[in-house]
Design an enzyme around this catalytic site. Structure first.
Site, PDB file in Angstrom:
ATOM      1  N   ASP A  48       0.959  -1.494  -0.065  1.00  0.00           N
ATOM      2  CA  ASP A  48       0.197   0.004  -0.355  1.00  0.00           C
ATOM      3  C   ASP A  48       0.629   1.431  -0.060  1.00  0.00           C
ATOM      4  OD1 ASP A  48       1.350  -0.023   2.885  1.00  0.00           O
ATOM      5  OD2 ASP A  48      -1.350   0.201   3.654  1.00  0.00           O
ATOM      6  N   SER A  49       2.258   1.225  -0.144  1.00  0.00           N
ATOM      7  CA  SER A  49       2.835   1.988  -0.430  1.00  0.00           C
ATOM      8  C   SER A  49       2.958   2.941  -1.373  1.00  0.00           C
ATOM      9  CB  SER A  49       4.941   1.191  -0.234  1.00  0.00           C
ATOM     10  OG  SER A  49       4.876   0.592  -1.233  1.00  0.00           O
ATOM     11  N   ASP A  87      -0.927  -6.295  -0.398  1.00  0.00           N
ATOM     12  CA  ASP A  87      -1.106  -5.315   0.865  1.00  0.00           C
ATOM     13  C   ASP A  87      -2.629  -5.237   1.126  1.00  0.00           C
ATOM     14  OD1 ASP A  87      -0.018  -5.260   2.777  1.00  0.00           O
ATOM     15  OD2 ASP A  87       1.120  -3.260   1.786  1.00  0.00           O
ATOM     16  N   LYS A 117      -1.153  -9.190   2.889  1.00  0.00           N
ATOM     17  CA  LYS A 117      -0.722  -8.806   4.328  1.00  0.00           C
ATOM     18  C   LYS A 117      -1.390  -7.574   5.014  1.00  0.00           C
ATOM     19  CE  LYS A 117       3.795  -6.076   3.397  1.00  0.00           C
ATOM     20  NZ  LYS A 117       2.958  -4.390   4.482  1.00  0.00           N
ATOM     21  N   GLU A 186       9.752  -4.101  10.251  1.00  0.00           N
ATOM     22  CA  GLU A 186       9.700  -2.707   9.764  1.00  0.00           C
ATOM     23  C   GLU A 186      10.229  -1.951  10.829  1.00  0.00           C
ATOM     24  OE1 GLU A 186       7.413  -1.283   7.057  1.00  0.00           O
ATOM     25  OE2 GLU A 186       8.349   1.149   7.258  1.00  0.00           O
TER      26      GLU A 186
HETATM   27  O1  KIV Z   1       4.030  -1.925   1.926  1.00  0.00           O
HETATM   28  C1  KIV Z   1       4.551  -1.850   1.415  1.00  0.00           C
HETATM   29  O2  KIV Z   1       5.249  -1.220   0.892  1.00  0.00           O
HETATM   30  C2  KIV Z   1       4.855  -2.162   2.775  1.00  0.00           C
HETATM   31  C3  KIV Z   1       6.908  -3.256   2.819  1.00  0.00           C
HETATM   32  C4  KIV Z   1       6.682  -1.575   2.604  1.00  0.00           C
HETATM   33  C5  KIV Z   1       7.442  -3.643   3.623  1.00  0.00           C
HETATM   34  O3  KIV Z   1       4.617  -2.425   3.647  1.00  0.00           O
END
Ligand code: KIV
Length: 269
Positions: A48-49, A87, A117, A186
């Site tokens: 979700d980044s 995510d 996740k 993290e």
């Molecule tokens: O959303 C994401 O990119 C993440 C990573 C930083 C592990 O959860």
């Protein structure tokens, strides 16, 4: 396309057992998924980044489940060997196990990843159990959890202070017992990440958690040097941003000067 064998869920425990590090990268579209897959990444994370890295939001909280699905679909199309994890964003799993299962099923059916996740430890253990019992592989995420940035008081390093190791370990064990196949750690101080890695039978994947986790993950734009800033725990392995800028500037120049398109790019009859 690569001629690598497809990475399956049982491979991660085997990799931990023989001490082979797991390499995970974020990916948000088909072309980068193909490149990272061919480069040998074991896991592609549709994080979700993408909210801040791709869509221009300040943080991850604005993104919805249905915003994530086309990105997951695109990455799943591009990954021929890598295991794809997507995510679940903020707001689509916290309320109940039923909500988490419904969101996970929607992601799996429409986005096509191999696993989902979401963030949290003991507070989401019932959700994790329900998701894994529904037959959906699950990856956990502990330490700094960006979706709880407000509750954590900002982007702060985790695992410091009395009782922090015990609390994070209890969260990690709760996720493992609920059926998680791996856990992202993290921005966790190295001794805590190392101790958790040693205690768990499932692999840990670190980001800003030191060298002793079972694998590493980076946001691909940080890894490739797309912007001119990256977090201190990250490393730019290339300077893709300046190469892209150079290519775009050359294109603009040639269009302005009239040297592109040349005869070789032109259908004359
Ligand atoms: O959303 C994401 O990119 C993440 C990573 C930083 C592990 O959860």
């Amino acid at each position: 396309m690569t001629d690598r064998k497809r990475v399956r869920i049982h491979h991660f425990a085997d990799m931990k057992a023989r001490g082979e590090k797991i390499a995970m990268l974020t990916a948000y579209d088909t072309p980068t998924a193909r490149i990272f897959d061919a480069a040998g990444a074991d896991i592609l994370l549709v994080g979700d980044s993408l909210a801040d890295n791709i869509l221009g939001f300040d943080d991850t909280s604005a993104v919805e489940l249905d915003d994530m699905i086309p990105f997951a679909r695109a990455v799943s199309r591009g990954a021929s060997a890598a295991f794809v994890v997507a995510d679940l964003p903020f707001g689509c799993y916290e309320i109940s196990p039923e909500q988490a299962v419904a969101s996970s099923i929607r992601m799996m059916k429409l986005g096509g990843p191999n696993a989902v996740k979401f963030e949290g430890g003991r507070r989401v253990a019932r959700q994790v159990k329900a998701v894994t019992e529904a037959g959906i592989p699950f990856m956990g995420h502990l330490g700094f959890t960006p979706q709880s940035e407000n509750a954590l008081g900002g982007r702060r390093i985790q695992g410091r202070g009395d009782g922090a190791l015990e609390a994070m370990l209890a969260d990690a064990v709760a996720l493992q017992d609920a059926g998680a196949f791996a856990i992202v750690l993290e921005m966790v101080i190295e001794p805590v990440a190392t101790a958790i890695t040693r205690e768990l039978s499932i692999p840990t994947i670190g980001i800003g958690a030191g060298p002793h986790t079972d694998g590493q993950v980076l946001v691909w734009l940080d890894m490739a040097g797309v912007g001119d800033w990256h977090p201190s725990f990250s490393k730019a392995f290339g300077s893709v941003g300046s190469h892209l800028h150079g290519a775009a500037a050359d294109y603009v120049n040639e269009v302005k000067r009239g040297t592109f398109p040349g005869p070789e790019h032109t259908f004359s009859t």
